[in-house]
Write a protein that holds these residues in place. Structure first.
Motif, short mmCIF file in Angstrom:
data_model
loop_
_atom_site.label_atom_id
_atom_site.label_comp_id
_atom_site.label_asym_id
_atom_site.label_seq_id
_atom_site.Cartn_x
_atom_site.Cartn_y
_atom_site.Cartn_z
N UNK A 82 30.28 48.64 40.88
CA UNK A 82 30.42 47.55 39.91
C UNK A 82 30.34 48.06 38.47
N UNK A 83 29.56 49.10 38.24
CA UNK A 83 29.39 49.61 36.88
C UNK A 83 30.67 50.23 36.31
N UNK A 84 31.68 50.43 37.16
CA UNK A 84 32.96 50.97 36.71
C UNK A 84 33.98 49.89 36.37
N UNK A 85 33.59 48.62 36.49
CA UNK A 85 34.52 47.52 36.23
C UNK A 85 34.67 47.33 34.73
N UNK A 86 35.91 47.42 34.25
CA UNK A 86 36.20 47.29 32.82
C UNK A 86 36.64 45.88 32.45
N UNK A 87 37.40 45.22 33.33
CA UNK A 87 37.96 43.92 33.04
C UNK A 87 37.95 43.02 34.26
N UNK A 88 37.87 41.72 34.01
CA UNK A 88 38.27 40.70 34.97
C UNK A 88 39.64 40.23 34.52
N UNK A 89 40.45 39.73 35.45
CA UNK A 89 41.81 39.32 35.07
C UNK A 89 42.27 38.16 35.93
N UNK A 90 43.06 37.27 35.31
CA UNK A 90 43.61 36.14 36.04
C UNK A 90 44.90 35.69 35.36
N UNK A 91 45.54 34.69 35.93
CA UNK A 91 46.80 34.16 35.40
C UNK A 91 46.53 33.17 34.27
N UNK A 92 47.50 32.99 33.38
CA UNK A 92 47.29 32.10 32.23
C UNK A 92 47.07 30.64 32.63
N UNK A 93 47.51 30.27 33.81
CA UNK A 93 47.26 28.91 34.30
C UNK A 93 45.77 28.64 34.46
N UNK A 94 44.98 29.70 34.56
CA UNK A 94 43.53 29.59 34.73
C UNK A 94 42.76 30.01 33.48
N UNK A 95 43.46 30.15 32.36
CA UNK A 95 42.83 30.67 31.15
C UNK A 95 41.65 29.83 30.67
N UNK A 96 41.69 28.52 30.92
CA UNK A 96 40.62 27.63 30.45
C UNK A 96 39.69 27.18 31.58
N UNK A 97 39.77 27.84 32.71
CA UNK A 97 38.92 27.49 33.85
C UNK A 97 37.47 27.85 33.52
N UNK B 64 31.64 41.04 31.15
CA UNK B 64 32.89 41.76 31.34
C UNK B 64 34.02 40.89 30.79
N UNK B 65 34.85 41.42 29.89
CA UNK B 65 35.93 40.61 29.31
C UNK B 65 36.91 40.10 30.36
N UNK B 66 37.47 38.92 30.09
CA UNK B 66 38.47 38.32 30.97
C UNK B 66 39.84 38.49 30.32
N UNK B 67 40.73 39.20 31.00
CA UNK B 67 42.09 39.41 30.50
C UNK B 67 43.01 38.36 31.14
N UNK B 68 43.83 37.74 30.32
CA UNK B 68 44.75 36.71 30.80
C UNK B 68 46.15 37.30 30.92
N UNK B 69 46.75 37.14 32.09
CA UNK B 69 48.10 37.62 32.36
C UNK B 69 49.03 36.41 32.47
N UNK B 70 50.14 36.44 31.76
CA UNK B 70 51.03 35.29 31.76
C UNK B 70 51.80 35.18 33.08
N UNK B 71 52.17 33.96 33.38
CA UNK B 71 52.98 33.71 34.57
C UNK B 71 54.28 34.50 34.50
#
Length: 249
Positions: A155-170, A182-189
């Motif tokens: 777990x200590x090697x995790x740099x980012x969390x990531x999800x789709x932009x549809x979930x950006x405000x979840x 851990x920062x959340x990176x948003x990936x566009x549809x």
């Protein structure tokens, strides 16, 4: 956070407006050409939690230099170029929150954050996450913990969390990011639609949201030279995948 967006060009002001529009939960003001830049910085450097400069990083370094004291008291400083292509954490990356702020701004501009602090540079794992509406942070964190423990992933090697932009405000995802630090990176549809990297394509998911997957492509697209080291795992509606960066094959 109390944030100041500082721009010196017309293009920069437009980028600043875009950034402010995405920072809906912060107290944000835009400052542009009211007086010489050095005078502006002298006035605001110790007044705000974070300063976002929309201009060349070289200019930023020169104007903040006289006011820098130490990482425990300096504000977070982020630099964005006038075209909104690069978001760079300049000062107070960890303690001041500039790394996290850079990721937030990068998500708004749909680009990458440039993080150069040593601790972050050594991390190379990205956790892709998919979830249903109103999923709690507790469920998401449990899914992450179970997935990485089962796969013996550090777990200590995790740099980012990531999800789709549809979930950006979840809310559950946002809270998970904050609680884990851990920062959340948003990936566009659109990015997922054009993803050329192989991932498990689900007809069911595609029928629901228009793309064939979330957690796997989100993990793959959030970094560079990525490869899945954990394919999609489903934990009561929370899907988890893990990609590692800088792998060659």
């Amino acid at each position: 956070m109390r944030l100041a967006l500082i721009a010196v060009s017309e293009e920069g002001v437009e980028i600043a407006k875009r950034i402010k529009g995405g920072l809906v939960n912060d107290n944000v003001c835009i400052i542009n050409n009211e007086k010489p830049l050095r005078d502006i910085v002298a006035k605001v450097f110790n007044k705000y939690d974070g300063l976002i400069f929309v201009m060349a990083m070289g200019i930023v370094v020169r104007v903040i230099a006289p006011y820098i004291k130490d990482k425990l008291s300096d504000p977070a400083v982020v630099a964005v170029d006038d075209a909104g292509r690069y978001v760079i954490s300049v000062l107070s990356g960890h303690e001041g929150g500039a790394n996290t702020l850079a990721h937030r701004v990068a998500n708004i501009l749909r680009t990458d954050a440039v993080i150069t602090t040593g601790t972050e540079a050594r991390k190379n794992l990205i956790i892709g996450i998919g979830c249903g509406r109103n999923t709690s942070s507790a469920r998401i964190k449990q899914a992450i913990e179970t997935a990485i423990n089962n796969a013996n992933i550090p777990f200590e090697q995790v740099r980012l969390l990531s999800t789709i932009d549809l979930k950006a405000n979840e809310r559950g995802l946002i809270e998970t990011s904050k609680e884990l630090g851990i920062p959340l990176r948003i990936i566009s549809k659109q990015e997922i639609e054009t993803c050329v990297k192989a991932y498990n394509d689900s007809k069911f998911v595609k029928g629901k949201i228009g793309v064939g997957g979330v957690c796997e492509p989100a993990a793959l697209l959030a970094g560079r030279k990525t490869r899945l080291i954990l394919q999609k795992q489903n934990f009561r509606g929370v899907t988890i995948a893990v990609a590692q960066e800088n792998l060659t094959w």
